[in-house]
Design a protein around this motif. Structure first.
Motif, PDB file in Angstrom:
ATOM      1  N   TYR A 102       0.860  -1.187   0.000  1.00 60.78           N
ATOM      2  CA  TYR A 102       0.000   0.000   0.000  1.00 60.78           C
ATOM      3  C   TYR A 102       0.894   1.233   0.000  1.00 60.78           C
ATOM      4  O   TYR A 102       1.922   1.273   0.695  1.00 60.78           O
ATOM      5  CB  TYR A 102      -0.903   0.028   1.225  1.00 60.78           C
ATOM      6  N   THR A 103       0.506   2.266  -0.766  1.00 61.29           N
ATOM      7  CA  THR A 103       1.262   3.510  -0.835  1.00 61.29           C
ATOM      8  C   THR A 103       0.321   4.696  -0.708  1.00 61.29           C
ATOM      9  O   THR A 103      -0.737   4.733  -1.363  1.00 61.29           O
ATOM     10  CB  THR A 103       2.038   3.625  -2.159  1.00 61.29           C
ATOM     11  N   TYR A 104       0.696   5.642   0.126  1.00 67.30           N
ATOM     12  CA  TYR A 104      -0.038   6.904   0.283  1.00 67.30           C
ATOM     13  C   TYR A 104       0.873   8.037  -0.173  1.00 67.30           C
ATOM     14  O   TYR A 104       2.028   8.136   0.265  1.00 67.30           O
ATOM     15  CB  TYR A 104      -0.439   7.120   1.740  1.00 67.30           C
ATOM     16  N   THR A 140      -3.487   9.564  -4.639  1.00 68.71           N
ATOM     17  CA  THR A 140      -3.295   9.617  -3.188  1.00 68.71           C
ATOM     18  C   THR A 140      -3.137   8.218  -2.611  1.00 68.71           C
ATOM     19  O   THR A 140      -2.316   7.993  -1.709  1.00 68.71           O
ATOM     20  CB  THR A 140      -4.485  10.333  -2.525  1.00 68.71           C
ATOM     21  N   HIS A 141      -3.904   7.275  -3.112  1.00 71.13           N
ATOM     22  CA  HIS A 141      -3.846   5.901  -2.603  1.00 71.13           C
ATOM     23  C   HIS A 141      -3.608   4.924  -3.754  1.00 71.13           C
ATOM     24  O   HIS A 141      -4.171   5.082  -4.848  1.00 71.13           O
ATOM     25  CB  HIS A 141      -5.163   5.514  -1.915  1.00 71.13           C
ATOM     26  N   SER A 142      -2.789   3.924  -3.517  1.00 72.75           N
ATOM     27  CA  SER A 142      -2.616   2.820  -4.459  1.00 72.75           C
ATOM     28  C   SER A 142      -2.247   1.573  -3.667  1.00 72.75           C
ATOM     29  O   SER A 142      -1.650   1.658  -2.586  1.00 72.75           O
ATOM     30  CB  SER A 142      -1.544   3.133  -5.503  1.00 72.75           C
ATOM     31  N   ALA A 143      -2.627   0.422  -4.203  1.00 69.47           N
ATOM     32  CA  ALA A 143      -2.377  -0.826  -3.489  1.00 69.47           C
ATOM     33  C   ALA A 143      -2.290  -1.989  -4.471  1.00 69.47           C
ATOM     34  O   ALA A 143      -2.860  -1.939  -5.570  1.00 69.47           O
ATOM     35  CB  ALA A 143      -3.486  -1.097  -2.471  1.00 69.47           C
ATOM     36  N   THR A 144      -1.555  -3.022  -4.082  1.00 69.93           N
ATOM     37  CA  THR A 144      -1.442  -4.243  -4.883  1.00 69.93           C
ATOM     38  C   THR A 144      -1.572  -5.458  -3.975  1.00 69.93           C
ATOM     39  O   THR A 144      -1.207  -5.412  -2.791  1.00 69.93           O
ATOM     40  CB  THR A 144      -0.087  -4.319  -5.615  1.00 69.93           C
ATOM     41  N   LEU A 145      -2.083  -6.531  -4.531  1.00 62.00           N
ATOM     42  CA  LEU A 145      -2.175  -7.805  -3.828  1.00 62.00           C
ATOM     43  C   LEU A 145      -1.936  -8.914  -4.843  1.00 62.00           C
ATOM     44  O   LEU A 145      -2.568  -8.933  -5.909  1.00 62.00           O
ATOM     45  CB  LEU A 145      -3.556  -7.977  -3.177  1.00 62.00           C
TER      46      LEU A 145
END
Length: 233
Positions: A102-104, A140-145
């Motif tokens: 997760y990145t903010y 603003t927000h990004s995420a990977t799974l």
């Protein structure tokens, strides 16, 4: 096991980074950035699982900006990105592996000459300012799974998702491209000397934009499949 670190770095990018030049940018020197980062890493369950966190700041003190009166590009801008990221990677079980992150990002155009003329050429009205806005193409927000599981000694299946929040197309916050969630999958046949892998991308055929710059947005590819063969000598 745990470890902590702090780092500092510098970088630069020339005006011709996109392989295009114009009269207003041909003599402009490279932009320069400096970054600061502190973080921590943890190894759990006999190094089976790795956790990592970091706080960072990226400052660009001479960002490219356009003079609204002359139209020429100068290095009088100032941008800043403050961020946080966290990730986990490793084995949840003997045949089950996972990677998640997760990145903010909190971006700001601290200083800029850019102003957009929303009037006419004979009666210019500069009422859209870049200064104080968010930077273009910075979510603003990004995420990977991503996770894979070995269903047998030779077969592996997996899948995951990529999420990205809304982004502004330009520095004036006049246009927004929607966020998206994309789903991918993989199937692999594993042997001692070779692997055969099928990657399925954008399973839901999601319509979204990959990048945005200078008021333009680039559509992403639709549903697709890629097969690769890896041979080990």
């Amino acid at each position: 096991v745990q470890s902590y670190y702090a780092s500092y770095g510098t970088s630069f990018n020339p005006s011709g980074e996109t392989l295009t030049m114009s009269q207003s940018t041909s003599t402009v020197a490279p932009e320069e950035s400096e970054s600061f980062e502190v973080g921590a890493k943890y190894a759990l369950f006999n190094d089976a699982l790795q956790l990592a966190t970091a706080l960072f700041r990226v400052d660009k003190k001479n960002a490219r900006t356009t003079d609204p009166l002359t139209g020429f590009t100068t290095l009088d801008g100032n941008t800043r990105v403050d961020g946080f990221e966290a990730s986990v990677a490793g084995k949840l079980a003997e045949k089950w592996q996972m990677l998640a992150g997760y990145t903010y990002l909190d971006s700001e155009i601290v200083e800029s000459k850019d102003r957009r003329n929303v009037g006419s050429s004979s009666s210019p009205v500069y009422d859209l300012y870049a200064e104080g806005n968010h930077m273009a193409n910075v979510p603003t927000h990004s995420a990977t799974l991503w996770t894979t599981y070995g269903i047998s000694a030779n077969w592996e299946v997996g899948g995951g998702a990529v999420y990205m929040a809304d982004r502004f197309v330009d520095n004036y916050e006049a246009t927004v491209i929607d966020g998206y969630t994309r789903y991918d999958a993989t199937l692999a046949y594993l042997q001692k000397k070779y692997d055969v892998r099928l990657n399925l991308q954008n399973l839901g055929n999601e319509e979204y934009f990959e990048t945005a710059s200078t008021g333009r947005a680039t559509p992403a590819k639709g549903r697709g499949a890629i097969m690769t063969v890896t041979y080990r000598f």
